[in-house]
Design a protein around this motif. Structure first.
Motif, short mmCIF file in Angstrom:
data_model
loop_
_atom_site.label_atom_id
_atom_site.label_comp_id
_atom_site.label_asym_id
_atom_site.label_seq_id
_atom_site.Cartn_x
_atom_site.Cartn_y
_atom_site.Cartn_z
N LYS A 30 -34.90 -9.43 -40.81
CA LYS A 30 -34.46 -9.99 -42.09
C LYS A 30 -33.07 -10.62 -41.94
CE LYS A 30 -33.48 -8.93 -46.88
NZ LYS A 30 -33.30 -7.90 -47.88
N ALA A 31 -32.17 -9.93 -41.22
CA ALA A 31 -30.81 -10.44 -41.04
C ALA A 31 -30.81 -11.73 -40.24
CB ALA A 31 -29.95 -9.39 -40.34
N SER A 32 -31.68 -11.83 -39.26
CA SER A 32 -31.72 -13.04 -38.44
C SER A 32 -33.09 -13.16 -37.78
CB SER A 32 -30.64 -13.00 -37.36
OG SER A 32 -30.77 -14.14 -36.52
N PRO A 33 -33.96 -14.01 -38.34
CA PRO A 33 -35.28 -14.20 -37.73
C PRO A 33 -35.19 -14.70 -36.29
CG PRO A 33 -35.24 -15.13 -39.94
CD PRO A 33 -33.83 -14.75 -39.61
N VAL A 34 -34.12 -15.41 -35.96
CA VAL A 34 -33.98 -15.94 -34.61
C VAL A 34 -33.40 -14.90 -33.66
CG1 VAL A 34 -32.83 -17.69 -33.19
CG2 VAL A 34 -33.75 -18.30 -35.44
N PHE A 35 -32.26 -14.30 -34.03
CA PHE A 35 -31.56 -13.38 -33.13
C PHE A 35 -31.93 -11.92 -33.37
CE2 PHE A 35 -28.70 -17.05 -33.01
CZ PHE A 35 -28.58 -17.22 -31.64
N GLY A 36 -32.54 -11.60 -34.50
CA GLY A 36 -32.85 -10.21 -34.83
C GLY A 36 -33.64 -9.47 -33.77
N PRO A 37 -34.79 -10.01 -33.36
CA PRO A 37 -35.57 -9.30 -32.33
C PRO A 37 -34.80 -9.13 -31.02
CG PRO A 37 -36.94 -10.93 -33.44
CD PRO A 37 -35.53 -11.16 -33.91
N TYR A 38 -34.01 -10.12 -30.65
CA TYR A 38 -33.20 -10.03 -29.43
C TYR A 38 -32.17 -8.91 -29.56
CZ TYR A 38 -29.47 -11.13 -26.16
OH TYR A 38 -28.50 -11.04 -25.20
N ARG A 39 -31.48 -8.85 -30.70
CA ARG A 39 -30.46 -7.82 -30.90
C ARG A 39 -31.10 -6.43 -30.95
NH1 ARG A 39 -25.89 -7.65 -29.58
NH2 ARG A 39 -25.12 -6.58 -31.39
N LEU A 40 -32.26 -6.31 -31.56
CA LEU A 40 -32.93 -5.01 -31.59
C LEU A 40 -33.33 -4.60 -30.18
CD1 LEU A 40 -34.02 -2.59 -33.11
CD2 LEU A 40 -36.14 -3.87 -33.49
N ALA A 41 -33.80 -5.55 -29.38
CA ALA A 41 -34.14 -5.23 -27.99
C ALA A 41 -32.92 -4.71 -27.25
CB ALA A 41 -34.70 -6.47 -27.29
N GLN A 42 -31.75 -5.26 -27.55
CA GLN A 42 -30.52 -4.77 -26.92
C GLN A 42 -30.24 -3.32 -27.31
OE1 GLN A 42 -27.58 -7.79 -28.02
NE2 GLN A 42 -27.33 -8.18 -25.85
N VAL A 43 -30.46 -3.00 -28.58
CA VAL A 43 -30.24 -1.62 -29.03
C VAL A 43 -31.16 -0.68 -28.26
CG1 VAL A 43 -30.52 -0.03 -30.98
CG2 VAL A 43 -29.43 -2.24 -31.33
N VAL A 44 -32.42 -1.06 -28.12
CA VAL A 44 -33.39 -0.22 -27.40
C VAL A 44 -33.01 -0.12 -25.92
CG1 VAL A 44 -35.80 -0.01 -26.72
CG2 VAL A 44 -35.23 -0.71 -29.05
N LEU A 45 -32.64 -1.25 -25.32
CA LEU A 45 -32.30 -1.24 -23.90
C LEU A 45 -31.00 -0.50 -23.61
CD1 LEU A 45 -33.32 -4.87 -22.93
CD2 LEU A 45 -34.44 -2.76 -22.24
N CYS A 46 -30.13 -0.38 -24.60
CA CYS A 46 -28.86 0.32 -24.40
C CYS A 46 -29.01 1.83 -24.53
CB CYS A 46 -27.82 -0.18 -25.40
SG CYS A 46 -27.28 -1.87 -25.09
N HIS A 47 -30.14 2.27 -25.05
CA HIS A 47 -30.34 3.71 -25.21
C HIS A 47 -30.19 4.43 -23.87
CE1 HIS A 47 -31.89 7.57 -26.23
NE2 HIS A 47 -32.83 7.45 -25.30
N GLY A 48 -29.38 5.47 -23.86
CA GLY A 48 -29.21 6.29 -22.67
C GLY A 48 -28.18 5.78 -21.68
N ARG A 49 -27.63 4.61 -21.92
CA ARG A 49 -26.60 4.09 -21.01
C ARG A 49 -25.28 4.82 -21.28
NH1 ARG A 49 -27.33 -0.83 -18.09
NH2 ARG A 49 -29.40 -1.63 -18.46
#
Length: 142
Positions: A30-49
């Motif tokens: 909702k916040a960004s149809p273009v960048f939203g999925p990319y930013r969420l992927a970053q959150v998931v990929l940052c888990h445990g780092r």
């Protein structure tokens, strides 16, 4: 990715991530149809780092330095404006915030107003009043 994860303070733990994934996905899209999925992927990929640069948020505070100019862009889909405000509060009175009320990632090229204020600071050491803003006027675009 490692640099982005180290810089990003929004790294949820496993419980929060799994419990909120559906809500997070909807909010990011909702916040960004273009960048939203990319930013969420970053959150998931940052888990445990590792915490990375969290020590900066914890230990670098109220600096006694020459004035510095922080430009925060309201419509930046990748760097939230509130990070500019948080950083300025953490740095203390040396940090001067320029509120760029435009869209897009980064501020320097977004308007003639921002461009002029940044140039004045870099070339002449002249700073706007903290909290000053540049509008989203079309004629200001460069």
């Amino acid at each position: 990715m490692a640099v982005n994860c180290a810089d990003d303070p929004d790294r949820p733990d496993e419980e929060r991530l799994t419990g909120e994934l559906a809500r997070l996905r909807a909010a990011y899209e909702k916040a960004s149809p273009v960048f939203g999925p990319y930013r969420l992927a970053q959150v998931v990929l940052c888990h445990g780092r590792p915490k990375g640069t969290d020590y900066i948020r914890e230990k670098v505070k109220d600096l006694d330095t020459p004035k510095m100019l922080l430009v925060g862009t309201r419509g930046d889909p990748a760097t939230p404006y509130y990070w500019t405000e948080q950083t300025a509060r953490r740095l203390g009175p040396s940090a001067v915030v320029l509120d760029n009320r435009n869209e897009g990632h980064t501020g320097y090229g977004s308007s003639a107003c921002v461009h002029r204020k940044v140039d004045d600071f870099l070339l002449y050491g002249s700073l706007p009043r903290s909290g000053s803003s540049c509008g989203a006027e079309d004629e200001d675009r460069i």
